[in-house]
Design an enzyme around this catalytic site. Structure first.
Site, PDB file in Angstrom:
ATOM      1  N   HIS A   1     -11.567  -5.898  -6.495  1.00 56.71           N
ATOM      2  CA  HIS A   1     -12.220  -6.691  -5.719  1.00 56.71           C
ATOM      3  C   HIS A   1     -13.670  -6.656  -6.554  1.00 56.71           C
ATOM      4  O   HIS A   1     -14.274  -5.247  -6.560  1.00 56.71           O
ATOM      5  CB  HIS A   1     -12.471  -6.357  -4.306  1.00 56.71           C
ATOM      6  CG  HIS A   1     -11.105  -6.316  -3.310  1.00 56.71           C
ATOM      7  ND1 HIS A   1     -10.239  -7.121  -3.785  1.00 56.71           N
ATOM      8  CD2 HIS A   1     -11.019  -5.997  -2.277  1.00 56.71           C
ATOM      9  CE1 HIS A   1      -9.220  -7.148  -2.706  1.00 56.71           C
ATOM     10  NE2 HIS A   1      -9.673  -6.487  -1.826  1.00 56.71           N
TER      11      HIS A   1
ATOM     12  N   ARG B   1     -11.007 -15.225  -1.645  1.00 59.07           N
ATOM     13  CA  ARG B   1      -9.724 -14.867  -2.317  1.00 59.07           C
ATOM     14  C   ARG B   1      -9.758 -15.510  -3.636  1.00 59.07           C
ATOM     15  O   ARG B   1      -9.761 -16.729  -3.690  1.00 59.07           O
ATOM     16  CB  ARG B   1      -8.599 -15.302  -1.355  1.00 59.07           C
ATOM     17  CG  ARG B   1      -7.336 -14.905  -1.930  1.00 59.07           C
ATOM     18  CD  ARG B   1      -7.154 -13.165  -1.607  1.00 59.07           C
ATOM     19  NE  ARG B   1      -6.994 -12.946  -0.232  1.00 59.07           N
ATOM     20  CZ  ARG B   1      -6.817 -11.584   0.111  1.00 59.07           C
ATOM     21  NH1 ARG B   1      -7.343 -10.430  -0.580  1.00 59.07           N
ATOM     22  NH2 ARG B   1      -6.883 -11.330   1.524  1.00 59.07           N
TER      23      ARG B   1
ATOM     24  N   VAL C   1       0.877  -1.227  -0.222  1.00 65.05           N
ATOM     25  CA  VAL C   1      -0.062  -0.105   0.123  1.00 65.05           C
ATOM     26  C   VAL C   1       1.008   1.074  -0.020  1.00 65.05           C
ATOM     27  O   VAL C   1       0.617   2.259  -0.762  1.00 65.05           O
ATOM     28  CB  VAL C   1      -0.774   0.168   1.230  1.00 65.05           C
ATOM     29  CG1 VAL C   1      -1.802   1.190   1.264  1.00 65.05           C
ATOM     30  CG2 VAL C   1      -1.872  -1.221   1.219  1.00 65.05           C
TER      31      VAL C   1
ATOM     32  N   THR D   1      -6.374  -1.529  -4.071  1.00 71.29           N
ATOM     33  CA  THR D   1      -5.036  -0.756  -3.670  1.00 71.29           C
ATOM     34  C   THR D   1      -5.141   0.628  -4.043  1.00 71.29           C
ATOM     35  O   THR D   1      -4.391   1.440  -3.439  1.00 71.29           O
ATOM     36  CB  THR D   1      -3.611  -1.218  -3.822  1.00 71.29           C
ATOM     37  OG1 THR D   1      -3.399  -1.381  -5.335  1.00 71.29           O
ATOM     38  CG2 THR D   1      -3.864  -2.949  -3.612  1.00 71.29           C
TER      39      THR D   1
ATOM     40  N   SER E   1      14.625  -1.192   7.150  1.00 68.90           N
ATOM     41  CA  SER E   1      14.693  -0.107   5.890  1.00 68.90           C
ATOM     42  C   SER E   1      15.321   1.305   6.015  1.00 68.90           C
ATOM     43  O   SER E   1      15.672   1.872   5.434  1.00 68.90           O
ATOM     44  CB  SER E   1      13.275   0.093   5.405  1.00 68.90           C
ATOM     45  OG  SER E   1      12.524  -1.305   4.847  1.00 68.90           O
TER      46      SER E   1
ATOM     47  N   CYS F   1     -11.110  -2.309   2.295  1.00 72.23           N
ATOM     48  CA  CYS F   1     -11.236  -2.194   0.794  1.00 72.23           C
ATOM     49  C   CYS F   1     -12.598  -3.122   0.292  1.00 72.23           C
ATOM     50  O   CYS F   1     -13.034  -2.673  -0.660  1.00 72.23           O
ATOM     51  CB  CYS F   1      -9.894  -2.975   0.291  1.00 72.23           C
ATOM     52  SG  CYS F   1      -9.198  -4.374   1.117  1.00 72.23           S
TER      53      CYS F   1
HETATM   54  P1  NAP Z   1       3.324  -4.806   3.577  1.00 70.88           P
HETATM   55  O1  NAP Z   1       3.296  -4.869   2.072  1.00 70.88           O
HETATM   56  O2  NAP Z   1       3.567  -6.103   4.356  1.00 70.88           O
HETATM   57  O3  NAP Z   1       4.003  -3.472   4.278  1.00 70.88           O
HETATM   58  C1  NAP Z   1       3.951  -3.039   5.688  1.00 70.88           C
HETATM   59  C2  NAP Z   1       4.710  -1.761   5.984  1.00 70.88           C
HETATM   60  O4  NAP Z   1       4.775  -1.643   7.100  1.00 70.88           O
HETATM   61  C3  NAP Z   1       6.220  -1.759   5.059  1.00 70.88           C
HETATM   62  O5  NAP Z   1       6.182  -0.557   4.679  1.00 70.88           O
HETATM   63  C4  NAP Z   1       7.003  -2.185   6.468  1.00 70.88           C
HETATM   64  O6  NAP Z   1       8.322  -1.844   6.521  1.00 70.88           O
HETATM   65  C5  NAP Z   1       6.178  -1.365   7.605  1.00 70.88           C
HETATM   66  N1  NAP Z   1       6.548  -2.057   8.742  1.00 70.88           N
HETATM   67  C6  NAP Z   1       6.582  -3.351   9.290  1.00 70.88           C
HETATM   68  N2  NAP Z   1       7.079  -3.211  10.812  1.00 70.88           N
HETATM   69  C7  NAP Z   1       7.228  -1.844  10.827  1.00 70.88           C
HETATM   70  C8  NAP Z   1       7.654  -1.326  12.130  1.00 70.88           C
HETATM   71  N3  NAP Z   1       8.046  -2.108  13.105  1.00 70.88           N
HETATM   72  N4  NAP Z   1       7.752   0.067  12.162  1.00 70.88           N
HETATM   73  C9  NAP Z   1       7.501   0.965  10.991  1.00 70.88           C
HETATM   74  N5  NAP Z   1       6.913   0.339   9.751  1.00 70.88           N
HETATM   75  C10 NAP Z   1       6.850  -1.053   9.812  1.00 70.88           C
HETATM   76  O7  NAP Z   1       1.498  -4.517   3.974  1.00 70.88           O
HETATM   77  P2  NAP Z   1       0.582  -3.710   3.102  1.00 70.88           P
HETATM   78  O8  NAP Z   1      -0.309  -4.767   2.238  1.00 70.88           O
HETATM   79  O9  NAP Z   1       1.028  -2.548   2.274  1.00 70.88           O
HETATM   80  O10 NAP Z   1      -0.583  -3.439   4.260  1.00 70.88           O
HETATM   81  C11 NAP Z   1      -0.331  -2.312   5.023  1.00 70.88           C
HETATM   82  C12 NAP Z   1      -1.427  -2.017   6.177  1.00 70.88           C
HETATM   83  O11 NAP Z   1      -2.628  -1.874   5.136  1.00 70.88           O
HETATM   84  C13 NAP Z   1      -1.865  -3.297   6.822  1.00 70.88           C
HETATM   85  O12 NAP Z   1      -2.361  -2.913   8.029  1.00 70.88           O
HETATM   86  C14 NAP Z   1      -3.052  -3.771   6.010  1.00 70.88           C
HETATM   87  O13 NAP Z   1      -3.971  -4.655   6.582  1.00 70.88           O
HETATM   88  C15 NAP Z   1      -3.847  -2.664   5.383  1.00 70.88           C
HETATM   89  N6  NAP Z   1      -4.598  -2.599   4.106  1.00 70.88           N
HETATM   90  C16 NAP Z   1      -4.095  -3.463   3.045  1.00 70.88           C
HETATM   91  C17 NAP Z   1      -4.784  -3.460   1.660  1.00 70.88           C
HETATM   92  C18 NAP Z   1      -4.085  -3.888   0.463  1.00 70.88           C
HETATM   93  O14 NAP Z   1      -4.936  -3.879  -0.511  1.00 70.88           O
HETATM   94  N7  NAP Z   1      -2.944  -4.587   0.549  1.00 70.88           N
HETATM   95  C19 NAP Z   1      -6.068  -2.698   1.660  1.00 70.88           C
HETATM   96  C20 NAP Z   1      -6.400  -2.150   2.889  1.00 70.88           C
HETATM   97  C21 NAP Z   1      -5.658  -2.130   4.183  1.00 70.88           C
HETATM   98  P3  NAP Z   1       9.656  -2.599   5.966  1.00 70.88           P
HETATM   99  O15 NAP Z   1       9.225  -2.760   4.535  1.00 70.88           O
HETATM  100  O16 NAP Z   1      10.501  -1.881   6.441  1.00 70.88           O
HETATM  101  O17 NAP Z   1       9.448  -3.721   6.872  1.00 70.88           O
END
Ligand code: NAP
Length: 361
Positions: free
Chosen positions: A251, A244, A16, A337, A41, A158
């Site tokens: 979606h 899924r 995201v 997204t 990171s 979403c």
């Molecule tokens: P993701 O790809 O796993 O990315 C997670 C992000 O969080 C990365 O930037 C990661 O940084 C960071 N992070 C992890 N641990 C951290 C820490 N200790 N301190 C600060 N940052 C940290 O997840 P995503 O799919 O983008 O989803 C992010 C959030 O949005 C989740 O809560 C998810 O449920 C929600 N969401 C996702 C979608 C979707 O369509 N994907 C839709 C709605 C909501 P690093 O790279 O440094 O590990």
């Protein structure tokens, strides 16, 4: 020309977060100056931090590639560099909730993609075309947090962003019961086919927590503001199954709906044609025009063909027909997204800026 607001993205390296980066790279109102993520990171140039996991076409935007990633837990450091932040970290709910409050208390508004504060009564949860009036709770939230400018807003899950926009223009016909089956892309789990090969040629009939969100969150969107909080609506009754499916983005929802006062097909199509809200009235930069698009072709909308309608912010609908158990049934599609995550948050921030809630420090 007005000065752009300076913005940061927390969780900028994730799936995201990358969407935020690409949507903000050339944004007319917001200047992306800070990218923050986990300690692993932090300290790296953004391009290095996402090397091998950048998922979007066109590569990392050149003006962001060289930014050094900051640790998102360094709240004061990030807060000093920006006017507000978007949040897309993947952390336990209580940790995310505290992080977002810490930013708000550092007088840095948070427009969050996360679920941690969706049920905090004085935190508005926006689909900007539907419930812009919920900005009215922000002052009460600021009083609770003891802030002058800091506050938190969220966007909903979403899964609801296809059928809630389609039902909303029909609210005056009194929808009483809604059954929804969603067919959800793997990017909603932060995955690609490379990182989740088990999804190739497969369907998984379970997404943890998704059905509860799909049934309950629309009722906050349709809630009323009273005494500094959003009071959740009591209907329509919603039942959901979330599945899924092996698509990258988008979606799709199959929807069945019953009404107190059953509308005609012409009335439904007319309501969808005219649908829109503040984002369209104010011509916000990311507002899709039209908000809703109906296809007469009974094989549309299709996820692959139609998810990018309105740059991924538009909702597409098709197959409206009578139903023997409910009154009407149809299918609706949104980009999970873009509209369902980063794009919906960017549109929310544009609304908040236009309404005077986001300003330069
Ligand atoms: P993701 O790809 O796993 O990315 C997670 C992000 O969080 C990365 O930037 C990661 O940084 C960071 N992070 C992890 N641990 C951290 C820490 N200790 N301190 C600060 N940052 C940290 O997840 P995503 O799919 O983008 O989803 C992010 C959030 O949005 C989740 O809560 C998810 O449920 C929600 N969401 C996702 C979608 C979707 O369509 N994907 C839709 C709605 C909501 P690093 O790279 O440094 O590990």
């Amino acid at each position: 020309m007005t000065t752009k607001l300076k913005v940061g993205v927390l969780g900028a390296t994730g799936m995201v977060g990358q969407r935020f980066v690409s949507l903000l790279a050339q944004h007319p109102w917001f200047d992306l100056v800070t990218v923050a993520a986990s300690p692993s990171s932090a300290g790296k140039p953004y391009a290095d931090a996402v090397a091998g996991r950048w998922t979007l076409p066109g590569g990392v935007p050149a003006n962001v590639a060289k930014l050094t990633v900051v640790d998102a837990s360094e709240v004061q450091r990030v807060a000093q560099s920006v006017d507000f932040v978007f949040c897309a970290v993947d952390l336990p709910k209580d940790v995310t909730a505290k992080l977002e409050e810490d930013y708000a208390k550092a007088e840095t508004p948070v427009v969050s993609n996360n679920s941690a504060h969706r049920w905090t009564p004085d935190v508005p949860m926006f689909i900007p075309e539907i419930n812009d009036a919920h900005v009215a709770v922000i002052d009460a939230q600021r009083r609770r947090l003891g802030t002058k400018r800091g506050f938190i807003t969220v966007k909903p899950n979403c899964s609801i962003q296809s059928y809630v926009p389609a039902i909303h223009p029909l609210k005056h016909f009194g929808p009483t019961k809604l059954a929804v089956c969603t067919y959800q892309a793997i990017s909603g789990a932060g995955k690609t086919f490379e990182s989740w090969p088990e999804m190739v040629d497969n369907v998984i009939p379970f997404i943890k927590g998704e059905e509860e969100k799909s049934e309950q969150e629309p009722l906050k969107i349709w809630g009323q503001v009273s005494d500094g909080r959003v009071v959740t609506a009591t209907g329509p009754a919603i039942t959901a199954q979330c599945i899924r499916v092996p698509v990258s983005d988008g979606h799709l929802a199959a929807v069945f709906v019953a009404f107190e006062k059953k509308p005609s097909k012409e009335q439904i199509l007319a309501a969808w044609k005219d649908a829109g809200g503040k984002p369209q009235q104010l011509s916000l930069p990311s507002a899709p025009k039209p908000f809703l698009t109906y296809f007469e072709d009974e094989a549309r909308p299709q996820t692959k063909l139609d998810r990018d309608q309105g740059n991924g912010q538009g909702i597409t609908i098709g197959r409206l027909r009578p139903d023997a158990v409910f009154d009407w049934r149809f299918v609706a599609l949104s980009h999970n997204t873009v509209r369902g995550a980063a794009g919906g948050a960017v549109l929310t921030a544009e609304l908040l800026k236009a309404e005077g809630f986001l300003t330069a420090k």
